[in-house]
Design an enzyme around this catalytic site. Structure first.
Site, PDB file in Angstrom:
ATOM      1  N   LYS A 133      44.764  39.393  37.622  1.00  0.00           N
ATOM      2  CA  LYS A 133      44.420  40.515  37.888  1.00  0.00           C
ATOM      3  C   LYS A 133      44.926  40.846  39.523  1.00  0.00           C
ATOM      4  O   LYS A 133      45.023  39.632  39.924  1.00  0.00           O
ATOM      5  CB  LYS A 133      42.897  40.748  37.824  1.00  0.00           C
ATOM      6  CG  LYS A 133      42.010  40.088  38.847  1.00  0.00           C
ATOM      7  CD  LYS A 133      40.615  40.507  38.621  1.00  0.00           C
ATOM      8  CE  LYS A 133      39.743  39.680  39.297  1.00  0.00           C
ATOM      9  NZ  LYS A 133      38.444  39.827  39.504  1.00  0.00           N
TER      10      LYS A 133
ATOM     11  N   LYS B 254      36.186  30.698  39.948  1.00  0.00           N
ATOM     12  CA  LYS B 254      36.191  30.439  41.599  1.00  0.00           C
ATOM     13  C   LYS B 254      35.647  28.979  41.828  1.00  0.00           C
ATOM     14  O   LYS B 254      36.441  28.349  42.904  1.00  0.00           O
ATOM     15  CB  LYS B 254      35.096  31.500  42.390  1.00  0.00           C
ATOM     16  CG  LYS B 254      35.835  32.814  42.372  1.00  0.00           C
ATOM     17  CD  LYS B 254      34.759  33.554  43.332  1.00  0.00           C
ATOM     18  CE  LYS B 254      35.513  34.975  43.330  1.00  0.00           C
ATOM     19  NZ  LYS B 254      34.595  35.868  44.007  1.00  0.00           N
TER      20      LYS B 254
ATOM     21  N   LYS C 121      42.117  40.620  46.125  1.00  0.00           N
ATOM     22  CA  LYS C 121      42.297  40.569  47.615  1.00  0.00           C
ATOM     23  C   LYS C 121      42.507  39.143  47.712  1.00  0.00           C
ATOM     24  O   LYS C 121      43.149  38.623  49.041  1.00  0.00           O
ATOM     25  CB  LYS C 121      40.863  40.919  48.026  1.00  0.00           C
ATOM     26  CG  LYS C 121      40.391  42.293  47.796  1.00  0.00           C
ATOM     27  CD  LYS C 121      38.823  42.457  48.479  1.00  0.00           C
ATOM     28  CE  LYS C 121      37.980  43.073  47.228  1.00  0.00           C
ATOM     29  NZ  LYS C 121      36.868  43.828  47.852  1.00  0.00           N
TER      30      LYS C 121
END
Ligand code: TYM
Length: 345
Positions: free
Chosen positions: A205, A119, A208
């Site tokens: 993966k 991230k 969202k």
């Protein structure tokens, strides 16, 4: 709590839609565990709204998403009369315990977290402190309730190992050997569908945060959208093999077969025995159909619940009151172990 009592605890961030990865990797197991609970055992499931502020966010959207995600969990089968369903922000003990654990968690442990590395990317200096300390809050989430089992997808395994390390070090440093403050939680990761991949890229993966909506199946997608997304899902030109070894190196094909096997509760070998030798022209419509069969009752319940914010508000308030009560003894024990003079309330 007696030794054979189960305490199942898990959470989900209320950011965006619930997708098939969340459902097959985690939520479906939450529902199954809830339905198999024996007297004395308990499940606590929560919306990780405190985690959601570790990235930039819109407050109005966060509030809406929290209510919607709670409605989605109820639509998936979480029964607020059997499980404790709440949002973290209504239970201040999560944030309090996080701080109490900050003295135990090590910088090096957090720096090794792959989710932090992914991230933060190259811009570590520009990230919030909350994003770095995120796994400590996650540890507090489960340790607060003496969780024995934590049902999650594969991507959360490392965070749970960290929670165990924090619990172990805290117990060693501050508790008597025969009276540990924290239980070491066991991750419960499904043998199948622990990592559902993007429909556009078998190496990423399903998530969202992927900007392409075509990369995921949302639990709210209607039948036409599901069929379209599966039809457009990336594959290769080969027919399906009859045995699992034949899927090696074919990540996109493996992902679709995994979905089918998880949705129908059949082993991959059985699925391949049926579809081996057939092309995606046959397999994709079959997968689309089982998806629609699974999702349409969920989205019907979800849409009905969306019209009833008051009901969801009441569910969360009731769940939070129970969670505050369940967490109190451990919170107090942690204050005490650290030698802090806490407020007696
Ligand atoms: P979150 O919100 O990203 O995901 C919720 C759950 O869904 C699982 N999951 C997947 N499983 C299989 N395939 C996928 N593509 C996929 N994507 C997501 C996740 O593993 C997770 O179980 N940090 C957590 C939320 C959290 C939490 C906790 C979880 C906060 N505190 C305490 C357990 C215990 C998160 O962001 O999950």
């Amino acid at each position: 709590m007696s030794a054979d009592t189960l305490r199942v605890v898990s959470g989900i961030q209320p950011t965006g839609n619930l997708h098939l990865g969340n459902y097959l990797g985690a939520i479906r197991n939450w529902v199954r565990m809830q339905n198999e609970m024996e007297a004395g055992s308990e499940c606590l499931f929560f919306l990780a709204d405190l985690h959601a502020i570790s990235m930039s966010h819109d407050p109005v959207e966060l509030r809406r998403n929290t209510l919607e995600m709670a409605a989605a969990l109820v639509a998936c089968g979480i029964d607020p009369d059997r499980s404790v369903l709440f949002n973290q922000a209504q239970v201040p003990a999560h944030a309090e315990l996080q701080w109490l654990l900050m003295g135990t968690a090590r910088m090096g442990w957090l720096g090794r977290m792959t989710q932090w590395k992914d991230k933060a990317g190259k811009n570590r200096e520009g990230q919030s402190v909350a994003l770095y300390a995120y796994p400590v809050l996650q540890a507090a989430d489960v340790l607060l309730y003496q969780a024995t089992h934590v049902p999650v997808g594969d991507d959360q395994k490392q965070h749970l190992e960290l929670a165990r390390d924090i619990a172990q070090k805290f117990n060693n440093d501050f508790a008597d050997d025969d009276r540990p403050v924290f239980t070491l939680p066991e991750p419960f990761i499904p043998p199948q569908a622990a990592r559902i991949m993007s429909l556009r890229d078998g190496s990423a993966k399903m998530s969202k945060s992927d900007p392409s909506d075509m990369s995921r199946i949302n639990l709210t997608d209607d039948a036409d959208t599901v069929m379209k997304k599966i039809k457009k899902a990336k594959t290769d030109p080969e027919p399906l093999p009859s045995e699992i070894d034949g899927l090696e190196g074919r990540t996109e094909a493996l992902n679709l077969v995994t979905m089918y096997s998880a949705l129908t509760d059949r082993k991959i070998d059985h699925v391949l025995a049926e579809f081996g030798g057939k092309g995606f022209g046959t397999f994709k419509p079959a997968l689309g159909e089982v998806l629609v069969e699974t999702l349409s009752p969920i989205s019907e319940r979800f849409n009905a619940l969306l019209r009833d914010d008051e009901f969801i508000d009441a569910v969360l308030a009731r769940g939070a009151a129970k969670a505050r009560e369940r967490g109190l003894p451990t919170l107090h024990a942690a204050y005490e172990a650290l030698g802090l003079l806490r407020h007696p309330g």
